[in-house]
Design an enzyme around this catalytic site. Structure first.
Site, PDB file in Angstrom:
ATOM      1  CB  CYS A  91       2.305  19.646  -4.238  1.00 31.52           C
ATOM      2  SG  CYS A  91       3.177  20.246  -2.778  1.00 31.52           S
ATOM      3  CB  CYS A 107       1.345  18.631  -0.706  1.00 37.18           C
ATOM      4  SG  CYS A 107       1.780  20.254  -1.303  1.00 37.18           S
ATOM      5  CG  ASP A 108      -0.286  15.388  -2.414  1.00 36.61           C
ATOM      6  OD1 ASP A 108      -0.770  15.658  -1.300  1.00 36.61           O
ATOM      7  OD2 ASP A 108      -0.650  15.931  -3.460  1.00 36.61           O
TER       8      ASP A 108
END
Ligand code: NAP
Length: 315
Positions: A138, A141-142
């Site tokens: 992701c 997200c990261d």
């Protein structure tokens, strides 16, 4: 516990659309949100192809809007994944993970399976050991954790292009590693990636090891050619993002519903399963289109079928 009219498994685009329709029909649907609440849209950034938003809309915002809309029509929400489902009994019995061992199952007259799909991994031991330590699926997200670093994205479809483009906001360079030299990605996404100065390409290659498990961080990958006998080589890198597609979330129904070789549920007449009163919508039953708008569309169809089914069987 009273038997519900309808339970909807999944709180992505398809499940929430079904919840809006079931809610408006006065069925007080229960949406079981699943561990990945909001589905794949909640992990994405700008959605440019959902009709009605000429400037695009952020995926998490779109999901939040749908959730509010469903709640406004009386939808209720429960969290957790379903780990057991008895589709052949009436009412249908569902058990949620983390539920007390002695807790009663959730009983429902009808069910919409809109449990979506989750990211696919390479399934290398080293990759699995480094998830959360430089291996991710992701970018949204990261990506933030890899500012000014060199990053790899694996895959040749739209997901990989999208991940790579998101990561250019943070990384020094993003190298797309693809096992062929032809791409499944749409022309518009591929062109955007090709034109980006930070994006580099390694084609006809696959990762055979992510290093360094001992240090609990990604320092390099070992690559192997897929079209010639060149010896494997090591490429220093700080993170590996997977963009190689998805696997449908059907674990709770194994053996109870027909599925194709990759686990996608097989439906007839759009959203019907072989069990009366059990319908499937969205990515869990769609290996072909897998778009937010198609998932919403089949969620709507499933809700209309639920309404008909309940009217016919329970007046
Ligand atoms: P996809 O189109 O199935 O592409 C998956 C890619 O991963 C393929 O290039 C495949 O390689 C590669 N791959 C699969 N398993 C692999 C493995 N074990 N090792 C190495 N490579 C592997 O999946 P997707 O990109 O997730 O797209 C799915 C659908 O969602 C598509 O319809 C797409 O258009 C849509 N989507 C749209 C957007 C957007 O418009 N913004 C964004 C994301 C997704 P091969 O080509 O060699 O099989």
């Amino acid at each position: 516990m009273a038997t519900r009219n309808v339970v909807i498994l999944g709180s992505g685009c398809s499940g929430l659309t079904a919840a809006i329709y079931c809610g408006r029909a006065g069925l007080r649907p229960l949406v079981v949100e699943g561990r990945e609440s909001g589905g794949q849209l909640s992990l994405t950034t700008l959605v440019e192809n959902f009709p009605g938003f000429p400037e695009g809309i952020q995926g998490p915002q779109l999901i939040e809007n749908m959730r509010m809309q469903a709640a406004n029509f009386g939808a209720e929400f429960a969290s957790g994944d379903v780990i057991e489902a008895h589709l052949g009994t009436r009412p249908i019995a569902l058990r949620l993970e983390d539920a007390d061992k002695d807790a009663e199952p959730i009983y429902t007259e009808s069910l919409i399976i809109a449990s979506g799909a989750r990211a696919r991994w390479l399934d290398l031991t080293s990759e699995q050991a480094l998830i959360g330590h430089g291996v991710s699926s992701c970018a949204t997200c990261d990506g933030f954790f890899f500012r000014d670093k060199d990053i790899i994205v694996v895959g040749g479809g739209d997901s990989a292009m999208e991940e790579a483009l998101v990561l250019t906001r943070f990384a020094s360079t993003v190298t797309i590693v693809h096992r062929r030299d032809e791409f499944r990605a749409s022309k518009i996404m591929l062109d955007r990636a090709r034109e980006h100065p930070k994006i580099k390409w390694v084609t006809n290659a696959q990762i055979v090891e992510v290093m360094d498990v001992g240090k609990k961080e990604v320092t390099a990958v070992k690559l192997q050619s897929t079209n010639n006998g060149r010896a494997p080589w090591v490429m220093p890198i700080s993170a590996v993002f997977l963009g190689i597609g998805h696997v449908p979330n059907t674990q709770a129904f194994t053996g109870q519903l027909p599925a194709d070789a990759d686990g996608y549920l097989l439906t007839r007449d759009y959203v019907h399963t072989q069990h009366a009163g059990v319908f499937a919508s969205g990515d869990v039953a769609d290996r072909r289109y897998r778009q937010a708008i198609t998932a919403a569309g089949t969620g709507c169809m499933a809700a209309i079928e639920v309404e008909k089914y309940l009217a016919h069987h329970h007046g």
